[in-house]
Scaffold this motif. Structure first.
Motif, PDB file in Angstrom:
ATOM      1  N   HIS A 284       0.816  -1.218   0.000  1.00 37.72           N
ATOM      2  CA  HIS A 284       0.000   0.000   0.000  1.00 37.72           C
ATOM      3  C   HIS A 284       0.847   1.263   0.000  1.00 37.72           C
ATOM      4  CE1 HIS A 284       0.550  -0.636   4.405  1.00 37.72           C
ATOM      5  NE2 HIS A 284       0.611   0.669   4.414  1.00 37.72           N
ATOM      6  N   VAL A 285       2.178   1.099  -0.023  1.00 36.89           N
ATOM      7  CA  VAL A 285       3.053   2.280  -0.093  1.00 36.89           C
ATOM      8  C   VAL A 285       3.423   2.583  -1.541  1.00 36.89           C
ATOM      9  CG1 VAL A 285       5.179   3.323   0.746  1.00 36.89           C
ATOM     10  CG2 VAL A 285       3.927   1.712   2.192  1.00 36.89           C
ATOM     11  N   GLY A 286       3.626   1.547  -2.346  1.00 40.06           N
ATOM     12  CA  GLY A 286       4.036   1.811  -3.725  1.00 40.06           C
ATOM     13  C   GLY A 286       4.141   0.531  -4.543  1.00 40.06           C
ATOM     14  N   VAL A 287       4.642   0.693  -5.768  1.00 43.23           N
ATOM     15  CA  VAL A 287       4.748  -0.392  -6.739  1.00 43.23           C
ATOM     16  C   VAL A 287       6.125  -0.338  -7.378  1.00 43.23           C
ATOM     17  CG1 VAL A 287       3.813  -1.379  -8.865  1.00 43.23           C
ATOM     18  CG2 VAL A 287       2.272  -0.313  -7.214  1.00 43.23           C
ATOM     19  N   ALA A 288       6.686  -1.506  -7.670  1.00 42.34           N
ATOM     20  CA  ALA A 288       7.967  -1.569  -8.381  1.00 42.34           C
ATOM     21  C   ALA A 288       7.874  -2.657  -9.452  1.00 42.34           C
ATOM     22  CB  ALA A 288       9.107  -1.858  -7.411  1.00 42.34           C
ATOM     23  N   LEU A 289       8.557  -2.435 -10.562  1.00 42.43           N
ATOM     24  CA  LEU A 289       8.568  -3.373 -11.676  1.00 42.43           C
ATOM     25  C   LEU A 289       9.998  -3.753 -12.012  1.00 42.43           C
ATOM     26  CD1 LEU A 289       6.014  -1.618 -14.083  1.00 42.43           C
ATOM     27  CD2 LEU A 289       5.567  -3.582 -12.638  1.00 42.43           C
ATOM     28  N   ALA A 290      10.172  -5.010 -12.361  1.00 41.24           N
ATOM     29  CA  ALA A 290      11.462  -5.488 -12.858  1.00 41.24           C
ATOM     30  C   ALA A 290      11.181  -6.429 -14.017  1.00 41.24           C
ATOM     31  CB  ALA A 290      12.250  -6.194 -11.765  1.00 41.24           C
ATOM     32  N   THR A 291      11.989  -6.327 -15.054  1.00 47.04           N
ATOM     33  CA  THR A 291      11.749  -7.099 -16.271  1.00 47.04           C
ATOM     34  C   THR A 291      12.916  -8.046 -16.527  1.00 47.04           C
ATOM     35  OG1 THR A 291      10.412  -5.342 -17.250  1.00 47.04           O
ATOM     36  CG2 THR A 291      11.354  -6.973 -18.745  1.00 47.04           C
ATOM     37  N   ARG A 292      12.554  -9.276 -16.897  1.00 50.69           N
ATOM     38  CA  ARG A 292      13.540 -10.258 -17.324  1.00 50.69           C
ATOM     39  C   ARG A 292      13.077 -10.844 -18.651  1.00 50.69           C
ATOM     40  NH1 ARG A 292      15.060 -14.280 -12.542  1.00 50.69           N
ATOM     41  NH2 ARG A 292      16.671 -14.757 -14.048  1.00 50.69           N
ATOM     42  N   TRP A 293      14.046 -11.224 -19.425  1.00 51.48           N
ATOM     43  CA  TRP A 293      13.724 -11.804 -20.735  1.00 51.48           C
ATOM     44  C   TRP A 293      14.100 -13.281 -20.727  1.00 51.48           C
ATOM     45  CZ3 TRP A 293      11.230  -9.343 -24.664  1.00 51.48           C
ATOM     46  CH2 TRP A 293      11.080  -7.948 -24.529  1.00 51.48           C
ATOM     47  N   LEU A 294      13.157 -14.109 -21.205  1.00 50.07           N
ATOM     48  CA  LEU A 294      13.420 -15.539 -21.381  1.00 50.07           C
ATOM     49  C   LEU A 294      13.568 -15.797 -22.871  1.00 50.07           C
ATOM     50  CD1 LEU A 294      13.649 -18.421 -20.329  1.00 50.07           C
ATOM     51  CD2 LEU A 294      11.164 -18.612 -20.520  1.00 50.07           C
ATOM     52  N   GLN A 295      14.753 -16.209 -23.236  1.00 51.89           N
ATOM     53  CA  GLN A 295      15.022 -16.497 -24.644  1.00 51.89           C
ATOM     54  C   GLN A 295      15.038 -18.007 -24.831  1.00 51.89           C
ATOM     55  OE1 GLN A 295      18.578 -14.730 -26.155  1.00 51.89           O
ATOM     56  NE2 GLN A 295      18.473 -15.783 -28.135  1.00 51.89           N
ATOM     57  N   ILE A 296      14.199 -18.480 -25.735  1.00 53.56           N
ATOM     58  CA  ILE A 296      14.139 -19.905 -26.068  1.00 53.56           C
ATOM     59  C   ILE A 296      14.899 -20.107 -27.371  1.00 53.56           C
ATOM     60  CG2 ILE A 296      12.669 -21.877 -26.557  1.00 53.56           C
ATOM     61  CD1 ILE A 296      12.416 -20.909 -23.729  1.00 53.56           C
ATOM     62  N   ASN A 297      16.016 -20.776 -27.305  1.00 60.05           N
ATOM     63  CA  ASN A 297      16.800 -21.096 -28.497  1.00 60.05           C
ATOM     64  C   ASN A 297      16.393 -22.478 -28.986  1.00 60.05           C
ATOM     65  OD1 ASN A 297      18.292 -18.677 -28.278  1.00 60.05           O
ATOM     66  ND2 ASN A 297      19.593 -19.626 -26.714  1.00 60.05           N
ATOM     67  N   GLU A 298      16.140 -22.553 -30.292  1.00 56.29           N
ATOM     68  CA  GLU A 298      15.633 -23.802 -30.855  1.00 56.29           C
ATOM     69  C   GLU A 298      16.254 -24.034 -32.221  1.00 56.29           C
ATOM     70  OE1 GLU A 298      11.263 -25.906 -31.606  1.00 56.29           O
ATOM     71  OE2 GLU A 298      11.434 -23.747 -31.245  1.00 56.29           O
ATOM     72  N   ALA A 299      16.693 -25.279 -32.450  1.00 56.86           N
ATOM     73  CA  ALA A 299      17.212 -25.620 -33.768  1.00 56.86           C
ATOM     74  C   ALA A 299      16.100 -25.481 -34.803  1.00 56.86           C
ATOM     75  CB  ALA A 299      17.769 -27.042 -33.758  1.00 56.86           C
ATOM     76  N   PRO A 300      16.427 -25.155 -36.028  1.00 54.79           N
ATOM     77  CA  PRO A 300      15.396 -24.882 -37.038  1.00 54.79           C
ATOM     78  C   PRO A 300      14.620 -26.140 -37.436  1.00 54.79           C
ATOM     79  CG  PRO A 300      17.529 -23.988 -37.692  1.00 54.79           C
ATOM     80  CD  PRO A 300      17.778 -24.903 -36.539  1.00 54.79           C
ATOM     81  N   THR A 301      13.389 -25.903 -37.857  1.00 56.48           N
ATOM     82  CA  THR A 301      12.594 -26.912 -38.565  1.00 56.48           C
ATOM     83  C   THR A 301      12.092 -26.258 -39.849  1.00 56.48           C
ATOM     84  OG1 THR A 301      10.523 -26.315 -37.480  1.00 56.48           O
ATOM     85  CG2 THR A 301      11.868 -28.015 -36.420  1.00 56.48           C
ATOM     86  N   ALA A 302      11.904 -27.069 -40.898  1.00 57.91           N
ATOM     87  CA  ALA A 302      11.416 -26.548 -42.180  1.00 57.91           C
ATOM     88  C   ALA A 302      10.438 -27.561 -42.764  1.00 57.91           C
ATOM     89  CB  ALA A 302      12.576 -26.292 -43.139  1.00 57.91           C
ATOM     90  N   ARG A 303       9.279 -27.077 -43.224  1.00 56.71           N
ATOM     91  CA  ARG A 303       8.276 -27.961 -43.811  1.00 56.71           C
ATOM     92  C   ARG A 303       7.533 -27.206 -44.900  1.00 56.71           C
ATOM     93  NH1 ARG A 303       2.982 -29.423 -42.714  1.00 56.71           N
ATOM     94  NH2 ARG A 303       2.932 -28.016 -40.912  1.00 56.71           N
ATOM     95  N   LEU A 304       7.572 -27.789 -46.096  1.00 53.95           N
ATOM     96  CA  LEU A 304       6.863 -27.183 -47.218  1.00 53.95           C
ATOM     97  C   LEU A 304       5.382 -27.499 -47.139  1.00 53.95           C
ATOM     98  CD1 LEU A 304       9.522 -27.978 -49.926  1.00 53.95           C
ATOM     99  CD2 LEU A 304       8.724 -25.682 -49.337  1.00 53.95           C
ATOM    100  N   ASN A 305       4.552 -26.593 -47.677  1.00 50.83           N
ATOM    101  CA  ASN A 305       3.106 -26.760 -47.578  1.00 50.83           C
ATOM    102  C   ASN A 305       2.588 -27.893 -48.463  1.00 50.83           C
ATOM    103  OD1 ASN A 305       3.826 -25.212 -49.814  1.00 50.83           O
ATOM    104  ND2 ASN A 305       1.841 -24.209 -49.933  1.00 50.83           N
ATOM    105  N   VAL A 306       3.318 -28.288 -49.502  1.00 53.34           N
ATOM    106  CA  VAL A 306       2.935 -29.429 -50.349  1.00 53.34           C
ATOM    107  C   VAL A 306       4.193 -30.243 -50.651  1.00 53.34           C
ATOM    108  CG1 VAL A 306       0.951 -28.289 -51.419  1.00 53.34           C
ATOM    109  CG2 VAL A 306       3.213 -28.041 -52.469  1.00 53.34           C
ATOM    110  N   LYS A 307       3.982 -31.522 -50.918  1.00 55.83           N
ATOM    111  CA  LYS A 307       5.108 -32.368 -51.321  1.00 55.83           C
ATOM    112  C   LYS A 307       5.212 -32.512 -52.836  1.00 55.83           C
ATOM    113  CE  LYS A 307       7.397 -34.151 -48.851  1.00 55.83           C
ATOM    114  NZ  LYS A 307       8.657 -33.642 -48.259  1.00 55.83           N
TER     115      LYS A 307
END
Length: 608
Positions: free
Chosen positions: A367-390
């Protein structure tokens, strides 16, 4: 002739003896001669009475009767004090004279203490000791005014008792001892002290102050002598004096330079030689949330980290303890994944996915005040590739669009290959276009040189992925002739023909009202003759087969469809009414109803 005349008569008092009549004073221990003031002829005999006795005084060691009728008291003391009477007698008569012998002892008066100190509410005792003779009368004065006896003021002999003493009883008290000969005075100073009492205290058991704000505490005290006011922290350290204490928390929660970040107990102490009075409060320093733990971004690599997950931690100080919430890209997170213990909150991602990446905001509030802190979560992922038709076949000159659905973090780069070679090296720029992400390839006009195997290759620092499809030109297209609508009567057999040229290598399928037809679809006596390819035969058509029939011709490249509408007319019904009947009263009467189905060519009947 001369002669001597003697006149005899009774004794006569002398008229020139005023001292005798007024009394004789002498100091105790001295001798005194009492002469009887009487003349007589012939001489009178003198007898002395007096002192404390009633008998005639006889000569003794203390009293000597002289020949001329005087009384000598050799060593006067208090017992000789009193009235003396001499009686003179001769043959002619008797006369007496009375005097008063005043034996004086030095008058002395004293009060036990030269100065007395009492507290209000106590009983003050003053004792006046007197010696001397004659015994003196005692009088008490207070600051020069007589002291009167009352319910709260008792005078008993040399005792003065002041019940329930108050400040008004303070002052100079005089004990006056007086007798008929002298007067003596003894004085003493009475001091009445009042215990310190805190008179202006506006606080309860605790006081809340906000960090960064100034607050003034007030504490006024009464008492005699005036009390000294001190401010004490936690029972020991003196942090201020006087009736006011300024709480200045603008520089990190301090009170007159004394750190009070955690609050404490503040005591206003009023003290004098009469005693001590105290009032204590618990000081609670309120503060807005402030983050006390450095926040670092988190990076995960999928799929290796998907099972382990990730935990984000946020620690915020503040009083009262702030509540802590988590937001993901501005959306508040709820559920068991968020746990707070004291000033620390943790958000746990049990199974990390690419959707968990983003901005995590730790929101701490009280009830005295508010504080904000920000952190970033980075998800690293190996690539995937898929064509819409074969596989894709188009007519020469038509456009074709190939889309490669790519995922990965960081965002992968996309490369297109035609028959294993870079498309940039294979086709001129006029024959293809790539969108901004390079994930879509547009061929505005497919020609023989643009056909082949197209590969989409995606890559980032964590790996590569690719997918391949085949683009071909269509060399023949299924052709279906016109189909006319038909009308049949329920129960008839009908054959519906799909007009496909015999030379076309196509597969034909049928659907009714958009639903594919199969051999097991037998309903209401109707039978389907499948597969008949270009001919669909319905035996004993039921009314519900009225609707749209569609035949679809399909080859390796494309499909073609044609539809027709079948109308099913109901067969006529012939009803034979029952004939008249005769029945007995109370019996059951039955009326048969005959229904006959009829067609134009033949008929059948049934009864019920």
């Amino acid at each position: 002739r001369r002669f001597h005349l003697t006149v005899h008569g009774p004794p006569v008092r002398s008229v020139d003896a005023p001292q005798f009549e007024n009394g004789i004073q002498t100091m105790a221990g001295s001798s005194v001669l009492l002469e009887c003031p009487v003349t007589a002829r012939p001489a009178a005999s003198v007898t002395w009475y007096g002192g404390h006795g009633v008998s005639a005084i006889q000569s003794s060691a203390d009293h000597v009767l002289t020949g001329n009728g005087s009384l000598l008291i050799g060593r006067a003391h208090r017992s000789a004090h009193g009235v003396y009477r001499c009686v003179a007698s001769n043959a002619y008569g008797t006369v007496e004279a009375v005097t008063k012998l005043l034996i004086q002892e030095p008058l002395s008066v004293s009060i036990g203490e030269h100065a007395a100190v009492y507290l209000t509410g106590q009983t003050t005792h003053l004792h006046c000791t007197v010696s001397g003779f004659p015994l003196p009368r005692l009088t008490w004065l207070h600051d020069g005014s007589p002291v009167r006896a009352s319910e709260s003021t008792l005078i008993i002999g040399g005792h003065l008792v002041l019940i329930n003493s108050s400040l008004s009883h303070a002052g100079t008290y005089s004990c006056i001892a007086a007798n008929d000969m002298t007067e003596q005075v003894a004085k003493t100073q009475v001091t009445i002290h009042e215990m310190p009492h805190i008179t202006d205290w506006r606080y309860g058991e605790s006081l809340e102050v906000v960090l960064g704000e100034e607050h003034v505490l007030t504490c006024q005290a009464s008492g005699s002598p005036p009390a000294r006011v001190q401010w004490v922290r936690d029972g020991g350290e003196v942090i201020g004096t006087g009736g006011q204490l300024t709480l200045d928390t603008s520089t990190g929660s301090s009170i007159s330079g004394n750190a009070l970040a955690d609050g404490g107990r503040l005591t206003c102490r009023a003290s004098s030689i009469a005693g001590v009075a105290e009032e204590t409060i618990k000081l609670i320093v309120l503060s807005a949330p402030i983050f006390t733990l450095a926040h670092q971004n988190v990076s995960l690599l999928l799929p290796q980290s998907s099972s382990a997950g990730a935990t984000l931690t946020c620690t915020a100080g503040g009083n009262p303890t702030p509540a802590i919430s988590w937001l993901h890209d501005g959306v508040r997170l709820t559920g068991d994944a968020t746990q707070q213990t004291g000033h620390t909150s943790q958000f746990t991602i049990a199974h990390a996915t690419s959707g968990a990446a983003g901005r995590y905001t730790c929101l701490a509030y009280n009830h005295v005040g508010v504080a904000l802190a920000t952190r970033w979560l980075q998800i690293n992922e190996a690539p995937t590739a898929r064509l819409n038709v074969k596989k894709l076949a188009v007519l020469a000159g038509e456009a074709a669009e190939l889309e490669c659905r790519v995922s990965g973090s960081p965002t992968p780069s996309v490369t297109w290959l035609l028959n294993g070679q870079s498309i940039q090296a294979t086709l001129p720029p006029t024959q293809y276009m790539l969108d901004s992400s390079e994930a879509k390839l547009f061929l505005p006009s497919v020609m023989t040189n643009t056909t082949g195997d197209y590969s989409c290759r995606a890559g980032n620092e964590y790996g590569h992925a690719s997918d391949t499809m085949s683009l071909e030109l269509i060399d023949n297209i299924p052709v279906i002739g016109q189909m006319a609508d038909m009308s049949v009567t329920a129960g008839d057999t009908v054959a519906i023909v799909c007009p496909v040229p015999a030379q076309d290598a196509v597969a034909v399928s049928w659907s009714f009202e958009g639903k594919m037809l199969s051999e097991d679809m037998i309903s209401g006596g109707t039978q389907l003759s499948l597969p008949l390819d270009t001919v669909l035969q319905l035996t004993s058509v039921a009314p519900w087969w009225a609707g749209r029939f569609t035949c679809t011709a399909r080859n390796d490249y494309t499909t073609a469809s044609r539809s027709m509408y079948l109308t099913v007319k109901p067969a006529p019904l012939v009803v034979i009414a029952p004939s008249d009947r005769t029945a007995l009263r109370g019996s059951v009467a039955k009326f048969p109803c005959h229904i006959r189905e009829s067609r134009t060519t033949n008929s059948s009947s049934s009864s019920s």
